[in-house]
Design an enzyme around this catalytic site. Structure first.
Site, PDB file in Angstrom:
ATOM      1  N   HIS A 222      -8.254   5.026   3.346  1.00  0.00           N
ATOM      2  CA  HIS A 222      -7.536   5.292   2.914  1.00  0.00           C
ATOM      3  C   HIS A 222      -7.254   6.816   3.133  1.00  0.00           C
ATOM      4  O   HIS A 222      -5.828   7.304   1.930  1.00  0.00           O
ATOM      5  CB  HIS A 222      -7.661   4.925   1.146  1.00  0.00           C
TER       6      HIS A 222
ATOM      7  N   ARG B  65      -4.440  -4.392  10.937  1.00  0.00           N
ATOM      8  CA  ARG B  65      -5.093  -5.323  10.523  1.00  0.00           C
ATOM      9  C   ARG B  65      -4.764  -6.258  11.536  1.00  0.00           C
ATOM     10  O   ARG B  65      -5.149  -6.803  12.016  1.00  0.00           O
ATOM     11  CB  ARG B  65      -4.101  -5.527   9.118  1.00  0.00           C
TER      12      ARG B  65
ATOM     13  N   ILE C 297       2.306   2.069   7.642  1.00  0.00           N
ATOM     14  CA  ILE C 297       1.528   2.907   8.860  1.00  0.00           C
ATOM     15  C   ILE C 297       1.273   2.267   9.520  1.00  0.00           C
ATOM     16  O   ILE C 297       0.631   2.347  10.546  1.00  0.00           O
ATOM     17  CB  ILE C 297      -0.040   3.710   8.260  1.00  0.00           C
ATOM     18  N   ASP C 298       0.651   0.803   9.402  1.00  0.00           N
ATOM     19  CA  ASP C 298       0.285   0.198  10.752  1.00  0.00           C
ATOM     20  C   ASP C 298       1.364  -0.215  11.709  1.00  0.00           C
ATOM     21  O   ASP C 298       1.472  -0.900  12.552  1.00  0.00           O
ATOM     22  CB  ASP C 298      -0.295  -1.328  10.636  1.00  0.00           C
TER      23      ASP C 298
ATOM     24  N   GLY D 248       0.319  -1.018  -0.070  1.00  0.00           N
ATOM     25  CA  GLY D 248      -0.057   0.246  -0.025  1.00  0.00           C
ATOM     26  C   GLY D 248       0.468   1.356   0.139  1.00  0.00           C
ATOM     27  O   GLY D 248       1.714   1.519   0.757  1.00  0.00           O
TER      28      GLY D 248
ATOM     29  N   LYS E 111      -0.934  -6.801  -4.598  1.00  0.00           N
ATOM     30  CA  LYS E 111      -0.805  -7.779  -5.586  1.00  0.00           C
ATOM     31  C   LYS E 111      -0.072  -8.223  -6.610  1.00  0.00           C
ATOM     32  O   LYS E 111      -0.359  -9.038  -7.640  1.00  0.00           O
ATOM     33  CB  LYS E 111      -2.687  -7.168  -6.528  1.00  0.00           C
TER      34      LYS E 111
END
Length: 367
Positions: A290, A189, A144-145, A16, A79
């Site tokens: 987002h 997540r 960012i996580d 991302g 992906k």
């Protein structure tokens, strides 16, 4: 490695997007060109470009004036895992294939002396596999996580927390005006660093993260208690990966093109419904999504990204491949990628931020 041997350096951004990617690209390209005289090859759309053979040479002009820009001038994709590559079969249906040989072939065809891969846990796992196949790889941690192990912080995190904190600040005014319970769902997540940081900075009354199981009754009691004591609103900051008390995740959709097919989202709506049902208090939900990834990087992330990029080039010049740049305390260093992907960096239950939040009355939904 002597300067003359660092002739062609590849760079890609995987996973991302987030603020600070362009700052790293700039910090890689400028010293590679100016100090080592290297040609810098920008690989387009992450590992997709490596598999499909899409790249272009970067010039000094390309990387000037981009330190403040969000996103990535190279494009990115989550992906494009070469070992889990989505393609169209003869019948028009999605087929997942191993395209790693194509990625390795393009690396060699382009004559790269090294490749700098910027990304999160998925990108580092792919980079480690490519390194095992003989490619000269250096990783730069981006997510960012903030869930990559080995480094105190990843660039992109500070910017995302700043956006989420500003959102909480704005929700405070409407929540207090209408006497509502406001749920704000943020990204995260498997790790709750964004929810914890923004919740702490924004003064959330309840913070819900994947690492700490919560109970409905505790949340109901907290908001009712505030309401009956004259505090007629509450702010709940929840990470998208937070599990319900029964242990279930809220999955928005499954995307088989991704290595991790689960796309999480919707836990905020579930919590709002349950609070409304359990307390009869008016509840609203805001999902940042987002928005947290967009916009200009914070000053902190620009500095971090610049240090990471410059060190990545230095590690390439010293032939220290299979490593990831990291920040530990005040020291920037290179660590084996393998050790950084051995486990995710999740929030410890006894982390000082958790304890500080509890000290000022914030609930984590546990007894």
């Amino acid at each position: 490695m002597a300067e003359k041997n660092l002739k062609r350096l590849g760079i890609l951004t995987g996973g991302g997007d987030c603020p600070g990617l362009n700052a790293v690209i700039r910090a890689v390209a400028k010293p590679a060109m100016n100090e080592h005289g290297a040609t810098v090859i920008g690989i387009e759309d992450g590992f997709e470009g490596l598999v499909e053979g899409r790249m272009h040479e970067l010039s000094n002009r390309d990387v000037s004036g981009i330190i403040n820009l969000g996103g990535t001038i190279l494009g990115t994709s989550n992906k494009g895992d070469p070992w889990h590559y989505p393609t169209e079969g003869p019948d028009g249906k999605l087929v997942i294939v191993d395209a790693s040989a194509r990625a390795i072939k393009n690396y060699k065809r382009w004559g790269l002396d090294a490749l700098i891969a910027i990304g999160g846990e998925g990108t580092m796992n792919i980079s480690h596999k490519l390194a095992e196949h003989g490619l000269n790889i250096v990783g730069v941690p981006k997510t960012i996580d903030n869930d990559l192990d080995g480094t105190d912080v990843t660039f992109g995190y500070d910017s995302a927390v700043s956006v989420a904190t500003e959102a909480i600040d704005r929700l405070h005014t409407t929540a207090s005006s209408h006497h509502r319970i406001m749920i704000i769902e943020v990204m995260g997540r498997y790790a709750g660093w964004i929810a914890l940081g923004a919740g702490l900075a924004g003064g959330a009354d309840i913070i819900l993260i994947p690492e700490i199981a919560f109970k409905w009754e505790v949340i109901f009691r907290k908001v009712i208690e505030r309401s009956t004591h004259g505090k007629r609103f509450s702010i709940v900051c929840v990470a998208e990966g937070c599990k319900c008390p029964d242990g279930s995740e809220v999955v928005q959709e499954m995307d088989e093109k991704r290595t991790d097919a689960k796309r999480l989202g919707g836990i905020g709506e579930v919590i709002a419904h349950e609070i409304s049902r359990g307390t009869e208090l008016e509840t609203r939900v805001t999902v940042l999504g987002h928005l947290q990834r967009g916009g200009s990087p914070s000053a902190h992330d620009r500095i971090l990204a610049t240090n990471f990029g410059a060190l990545a080039v230095q590690l390439c010049a010293e032939e220290k491949f299979g490593t990831m740049v990291a920040l530990q305390g005040s020291q920037y260093l290179g660590l084996p990628i393998q050790t950084c992907i051995a486990k995710l960096k999740t929030v410890p239950r006894e982390h000082c931020w958790v304890q500080a939040a509890k000290a000022v009355g914030t609930s984590f939904g546990e007894e």
